[in-house]
Design a protein around this motif. Structure first.
Motif, mmCIF file in Angstrom:
data_model
loop_
_atom_site.group_PDB
_atom_site.id
_atom_site.type_symbol
_atom_site.label_atom_id
_atom_site.label_comp_id
_atom_site.label_asym_id
_atom_site.label_seq_id
_atom_site.Cartn_x
_atom_site.Cartn_y
_atom_site.Cartn_z
ATOM 1 N N ASP A 183 -21.456 -1.410 -9.938
ATOM 2 C CA ASP A 183 -20.102 -1.857 -9.573
ATOM 3 C C ASP A 183 -20.107 -2.812 -8.387
ATOM 4 N N LYS A 184 -21.027 -3.766 -8.390
ATOM 5 C CA LYS A 184 -21.105 -4.765 -7.319
ATOM 6 C C LYS A 184 -21.126 -6.179 -7.902
ATOM 7 N N ASN A 185 -20.679 -7.132 -7.077
ATOM 8 C CA ASN A 185 -20.803 -8.566 -7.352
ATOM 9 C C ASN A 185 -20.161 -8.979 -8.687
ATOM 10 N N TYR A 186 -18.847 -8.897 -8.724
ATOM 11 C CA TYR A 186 -18.090 -9.227 -9.934
ATOM 12 C C TYR A 186 -17.756 -10.718 -10.061
ATOM 13 N N ALA A 187 -18.130 -11.516 -9.107
ATOM 14 C CA ALA A 187 -17.677 -12.905 -9.028
ATOM 15 C C ALA A 187 -18.014 -13.714 -10.276
ATOM 16 N N GLY A 188 -17.175 -14.743 -10.515
ATOM 17 C CA GLY A 188 -17.473 -15.733 -11.533
ATOM 18 C C GLY A 188 -18.209 -16.895 -10.900
ATOM 19 N N ILE A 189 -17.477 -17.700 -10.101
ATOM 20 C CA ILE A 189 -18.075 -18.847 -9.408
ATOM 21 C C ILE A 189 -18.213 -18.576 -7.913
ATOM 22 N N LEU A 190 -17.167 -18.055 -7.292
ATOM 23 C CA LEU A 190 -17.151 -17.856 -5.842
ATOM 24 C C LEU A 190 -17.408 -16.390 -5.495
ATOM 25 N N ILE A 191 -18.434 -16.144 -4.680
ATOM 26 C CA ILE A 191 -18.755 -14.780 -4.267
ATOM 27 C C ILE A 191 -17.813 -14.296 -3.165
ATOM 28 N N ILE A 192 -16.959 -15.188 -2.686
ATOM 29 C CA ILE A 192 -16.050 -14.819 -1.585
ATOM 30 C C ILE A 192 -15.125 -13.673 -1.983
ATOM 31 N N TRP A 193 -14.792 -13.565 -3.272
ATOM 32 C CA TRP A 193 -13.890 -12.493 -3.703
ATOM 33 C C TRP A 193 -14.543 -11.132 -3.472
ATOM 34 N N ASP A 194 -15.823 -11.008 -3.786
ATOM 35 C CA ASP A 194 -16.522 -9.743 -3.544
ATOM 36 C C ASP A 194 -16.614 -9.439 -2.055
ATOM 37 N N ARG A 195 -16.833 -10.458 -1.256
ATOM 38 C CA ARG A 195 -16.902 -10.250 0.199
ATOM 39 C C ARG A 195 -15.535 -9.829 0.735
ATOM 40 N N MET A 196 -14.467 -10.391 0.174
ATOM 41 C CA MET A 196 -13.113 -10.070 0.630
ATOM 42 C C MET A 196 -12.689 -8.666 0.214
ATOM 43 N N PHE A 197 -13.050 -8.260 -1.020
ATOM 44 C CA PHE A 197 -12.525 -7.016 -1.572
ATOM 45 C C PHE A 197 -13.532 -5.872 -1.544
ATOM 46 N N GLY A 198 -14.629 -6.040 -0.803
ATOM 47 C CA GLY A 198 -15.543 -4.929 -0.552
ATOM 48 C C GLY A 198 -16.465 -4.539 -1.685
ATOM 49 N N THR A 199 -16.775 -5.465 -2.584
ATOM 50 C CA THR A 199 -17.664 -5.127 -3.699
ATOM 51 C C THR A 199 -18.957 -5.935 -3.665
ATOM 52 N N PHE A 200 -19.298 -6.489 -2.516
ATOM 53 C CA PHE A 200 -20.502 -7.316 -2.420
ATOM 54 C C PHE A 200 -21.717 -6.477 -2.035
ATOM 55 N N ALA A 201 -22.862 -6.797 -2.635
ATOM 56 C CA ALA A 201 -24.142 -6.186 -2.249
ATOM 57 C C ALA A 201 -25.234 -7.233 -2.394
ATOM 58 N N PRO A 202 -26.054 -7.447 -1.353
ATOM 59 C CA PRO A 202 -27.165 -8.406 -1.447
ATOM 60 C C PRO A 202 -28.322 -7.816 -2.247
ATOM 61 N N GLU A 203 -29.152 -8.669 -2.785
ATOM 62 C CA GLU A 203 -30.323 -8.225 -3.531
ATOM 63 C C GLU A 203 -31.368 -7.677 -2.556
ATOM 64 N N SER A 204 -31.891 -6.482 -2.851
ATOM 65 C CA SER A 204 -32.909 -5.896 -1.967
ATOM 66 C C SER A 204 -34.058 -5.331 -2.807
ATOM 67 N N ASP A 205 -33.957 -4.068 -3.232
ATOM 68 C CA ASP A 205 -35.023 -3.486 -4.048
ATOM 69 C C ASP A 205 -35.136 -4.203 -5.392
ATOM 70 N N LYS A 206 -36.286 -4.065 -6.026
ATOM 71 C CA LYS A 206 -36.496 -4.640 -7.351
ATOM 72 C C LYS A 206 -35.396 -4.173 -8.305
ATOM 73 N N VAL A 207 -34.770 -5.124 -8.970
ATOM 74 C CA VAL A 207 -33.654 -4.798 -9.861
ATOM 75 C C VAL A 207 -34.188 -4.392 -11.236
ATOM 76 N N ILE A 208 -33.726 -3.249 -11.707
ATOM 77 C CA ILE A 208 -34.021 -2.797 -13.068
ATOM 78 C C ILE A 208 -32.767 -3.062 -13.897
ATOM 79 N N TYR A 209 -32.902 -3.863 -14.926
ATOM 80 C CA TYR A 209 -31.738 -4.375 -15.645
ATOM 81 C C TYR A 209 -31.303 -3.468 -16.795
ATOM 82 N N GLY A 210 -30.042 -3.643 -17.189
ATOM 83 C CA GLY A 210 -29.513 -2.966 -18.363
ATOM 84 C C GLY A 210 -28.539 -1.857 -18.029
ATOM 85 N N LEU A 211 -28.152 -1.132 -19.065
ATOM 86 C CA LEU A 211 -27.226 -0.017 -18.923
ATOM 87 C C LEU A 211 -27.944 1.193 -18.339
#
Length: 446
Positions: free
Chosen positions: A232-260
Motif C-alpha cells: 500500500d505504498k507509492n500510488y502515483a501516476g506521474i507525480l510522486i508528490i501526491w504520495d508525499r502529501m498524503f502519507g503513502t510514500f516509501a523509498p526503495e530499500s530492501d530487495k523487492v520481491i514482486y507479485g501478489l
C-alpha cells in the motif's frame, strides 16, 4: 495556440508522449474526435523499448531476464484489456462526456495552456486516488490485482492491465468534467497511462533530484513489491508528490520481491483476469452477518473479521529474499512455437485496433473472437493443460479459414505461403496430438 490537426503522431512525438513531454501547443484539440489514439499508436514504441530492455538485460550479467511464459501473459492481459474499446468508446471517456454534457458549470477554453496544465494535475491526482482505492477496496482490488500478478518487473509488466478496471476508474475523474472540456481530458488520460509504461523496469536505478517530484522506476518498484514495507505504498501516476502529501510514500530499500502476497500460479489469461471474483464471492458467503459480508467487499483485501480496515500487516507471508517465481519447465520448441504464434496474433491485433473504423462489424466481431480464442489457447499451452491440444487444433483451423477468406493477411505478401504452410503443419500436428491423447485415454480406461 495552434490546433494540431493530424491524427497520427510523429516519431518524435511518439517517444515524447511516453515520458509526458508533449507540449500544450501540439496536443490541444477542439473536439474529442480530433484527439489521436495515442495509446494505440504507441504499440511500436512499446515493442522497441521492450526489445531494448531484453538486449540490455542479456548484456548485463546481473540484469533482468524476461521469462517467455510471464512475458506472453503480460502482453495477453494488455491486449484483452483493450478489446472492449472495439465495441464501445472508453468507459472513462464516455462517462466524462455524459457528465460534461449534463452538469458542467464552467467551460474552460480548450486551447489554453492553463487548461492543459490544470487537466494534467487533475488527471494525475484523480489517478492517485483511484489507484489508492483500488488497493483499499476489495471490490476494486479484484480488477487491479491483475496488474500485480506478475512475479517479475519489466516493461512487459506495464502492459498487464485489467479488463474490468475501467468500469470504476471513471468515478475519480468525474469532478474534472464540471469545467475541463472532454477533448483536453481525452489527451491527458492517455498521457498519464503512457508515462507509467517506462517506469516498469529494473534497469533504471536512481534519477537523482527527479526522485523528489516524479514517479520513477525506483518508486514504482516499491509499489509492486510484496515485502511488508512495500504494501500500500507509492500510488502515483506521474507525480510522486501526491504520495508525499498524503502519507503513502516509501523509498526503495530492501530487495523487492514482486507479485501478489499469495501468487496465483497460472498463466492462463482468463484466470489472470477474473480469478479473484469467484474468490471474493466465496468469501462473501463464508463470513457471517451482513456487516461482515459488506466489509468483505468494501474493506481492504487483507481484512478479516476483527482486523483493521486494511488488514494486519503481520498476516502477510514472511519474505526471505529467496522466493522463486512460478516458472514450470517447458520445452524450447514449445516456447518458440508460442512466441511465433503470438507475434502472428499481435500483427492481426494491431491491424484490428488501427483499422477498426474502416472494417465491417462482422470483420471486427470475427477478429475479436479470433484474438480471444488465441489468447486462451496460448495460455493453455503455457500452462500445459490437458485440453490444450484440442483448443489449439481448433484455433489453427480457424486461422486457415480466416486467412483463406481474406480476414487475416500477412504483414508482407511474400509471407502468405510460408504462413499458410506453418499453420497447416501446426493443424496436422495438433490433430495428431488429439488422436494420441484420446488413444492413450482409451487404453487407460480399458
Amino acid at each position: 495556440m495552434a490546433q494540431v490537426e493530424a491524427n497520427n503522431v510523429t516519431v518524435s512525438q511518439g517517444f515524447r508522449m511516453l515520458f509526458s513531454l508533449m507540449t500544450p501547443e501540439e496536443s490541444s484539440f477542439a473536439t474529442v474526435e480530433e484527439v489521436p489514439k495515442y495509446v494505440n499508436q504507441a504499440t511500436p514504441y512499446f515493442i522497441g523499448l521492450i526489445l531494448l530492455e531484453i538486449v540490455l538485460g542479456w548484456l548485463k550479467t546481473d540484469g533482468p531476464h524476461i521469462k517467455i511464459n510471464d512475458f506472453i501473459t503480460s502482453l495477453s492481459a494488455g491486449m484483452m484489456s483493450r478489446l472492449p474499446q472495439l465495441m464501445m468508446r472508453s468507459v472513462e471517456l464516455s462517462a466524462y462526456i455524459y457528465i460534461w454534457d449534463n452538469f458542467h458549470f464552467l467551460e474552460l477554453p480548450w486551447d489554453s495552456a492553463w487548461t492543459w496544465w490544470l487537466a494534467f494535475l487533475g488527471v494525475d491526482m484523480g489517478y492517485y486516488w483511484f489507484h489508492r482505492f483500488a488497493h483499499e477496496l476489495n471490490i476494486l482490488w479484484a480488477g487491479h490485482q491483475v496488474h500485480h500478478s506478475s512475479e517479475y518487473y519489466n516493461l512487459s509488466t506495464a502492459l498487464r492491465q485489467s479488463v474490468t478496471q475501467q468500469f470504476s476508474s471513471w468515478i475519480f475523474y468525474s469532478p474534472l468534467a464540471l469545467l475541463i472540456p472532454p477533448s483536453v481530458f481525452a489527451v491527458h488520460i492517455q498521457f498519464n497511462l503512457l508515462y507509467q509504461f517506462w517506469i516498469h523496469t529494473e534497469l533504471v536505478k536512481d534519477l537523482g533530484p527527479l526522485e523528489l517530484i516524479l514517479n520513477t522506476p525506483s518508486h514504482h518498484r516499491v509499489h509492486h513489491g510484496r515485502n511488508p514495507y512495500c504494501i500500500d505504498k507509492n500510488y502515483a501516476g506521474i507525480l510522486i508528490i501526491w504520495d508525499r502529501m498524503f502519507g503513502t510514500f516509501a523509498p526503495e530499500s530492501d530487495k523487492v520481491i514482486y507479485g501478489l502476497t499469495h501468487p496465483i500460479g497460472t498463466f492462463e489469461i482468463w484466470s489472470v483476469e477474473f480469478l479473484y471474483y469467484p474468490y471474493l464471492w466465496q468469501r462473501f458467503w463464508e463470513v457471517e452477518g451482513i456487516s461482515n459480508k459488506l466489509s468483505v467487499i468494501w474493506k481492504g483485501p487483507g481484512w478479516t473479521p476483527g482486523k483493521p480496515r486494511l488488514g494486519d500487516i503481520s498476516d502477510i507471508p514472511q519474505i526471505t529474499g529467496e522466493e522463486k517465481p512460478h516458472d514450470p519447465a517447458w520445452s524450447p520448441v514449445m516456447q518458440a512455437y508460442v512466441i511465433l504464434q503470438f507475434f502472428l496474433l499481435l500483427d492481426v491485433y494491431n491491424s484490428l485496433l488501427l483499422d477498426q473504423m474502416i472494417l465491417s462489424e462482422l470483420t471486427v466481431i470475427l477478429l475479436t473472437a479470433y484474438v480471444l480464442l488465441s489468447l486462451t489457447s496460448l495460455g493453455f499451452l503455457i500452462d500445459q493443460r490437458s485440453n490444450a491440444a484440442e483448443l489449439e487444433m481448433l484455433r489453427c483451423v480457424l486461422i486457415m479459414l480466416l486467412h483463406r477468406f481474406g480476414y487475416i493477411k500477412p504483414l508482407l505478401p511474400a509471407l502468405a505461403f510460408p504462413m499458410e504452410a506453418f499453420i497447416l503443419i501446426s493443424t496436422i500436428y495438433w490433430s495428431l496430438q488429439c488422436v494420441k491423447q484420446r488413444t492413450d485415454k482409451m487404453k487407460k480406461q480399458n
